[in-house]
Design an enzyme around this catalytic site. Sequence first.
Site, PDB file in Angstrom:
ATOM      1  N   CYS A  39      84.054  86.061  17.112  1.00 29.23           N
ATOM      2  CA  CYS A  39      83.904  84.820  17.869  1.00 29.23           C
ATOM      3  C   CYS A  39      84.768  84.892  19.125  1.00 29.23           C
ATOM      4  O   CYS A  39      85.786  85.591  19.145  1.00 29.23           O
ATOM      5  CB  CYS A  39      84.360  83.659  16.963  1.00 29.23           C
ATOM      6  SG  CYS A  39      84.364  82.032  17.728  1.00 29.23           S
ATOM      7  N   GLY A  40      84.395  84.164  20.137  1.00 23.57           N
ATOM      8  CA  GLY A  40      85.226  84.088  21.340  1.00 23.57           C
ATOM      9  C   GLY A  40      86.609  83.521  21.056  1.00 23.57           C
ATOM     10  O   GLY A  40      87.556  83.766  21.803  1.00 23.57           O
TER      11      GLY A  40
END
Length: 162
Positions: A39-40
């Site tokens: 995930c970012g």
Amino acid sequence: MTAPEGIHAFTVRGIGGETIRLADFAGRVVLIVNTASRCGFTPQYAGLQALHETYGSRGLVVIGCPCNQFGAQEPEGEAIIAGFCTRNYGVNFLLTEKVVVNGATAHPLFRYLREAVPGVLGTTAIKWNFTKFLVDKTGIPVGRYAPTTSPAELASDIEALL
């Protein structure tokens, strides 16, 4: 869902398969976060580890709960997740097995957390990875923080509860 004992009424399974009784954390502040490795926001693992290192000896328990519900950003099994977290972020706070946080099959702990501290405009669904729930020493959830809120931004709220 009512839980007069707050989170202390629940158990979760650790990433290694062991049972974690949240009642064992009575008298401690707990931060519960749904996490993902692709995930970012994944770099927030470093900030969560920093909170664990800074406040763990004063009574903070950090629990990361890997979840694959958002963008399939946690597709691997528990052993790979644990290795990734340790190798890349030095994580030594508690990690659980993968959980579901929304929907009919959501883990009971997350059903409780969602209802106890709704999000913006009263929404209960968790919107994305790295939503954070802060729980006081009695087991009652007192704060919900967006994925965009960095772990460091929780420091003053944690301090106030310790």
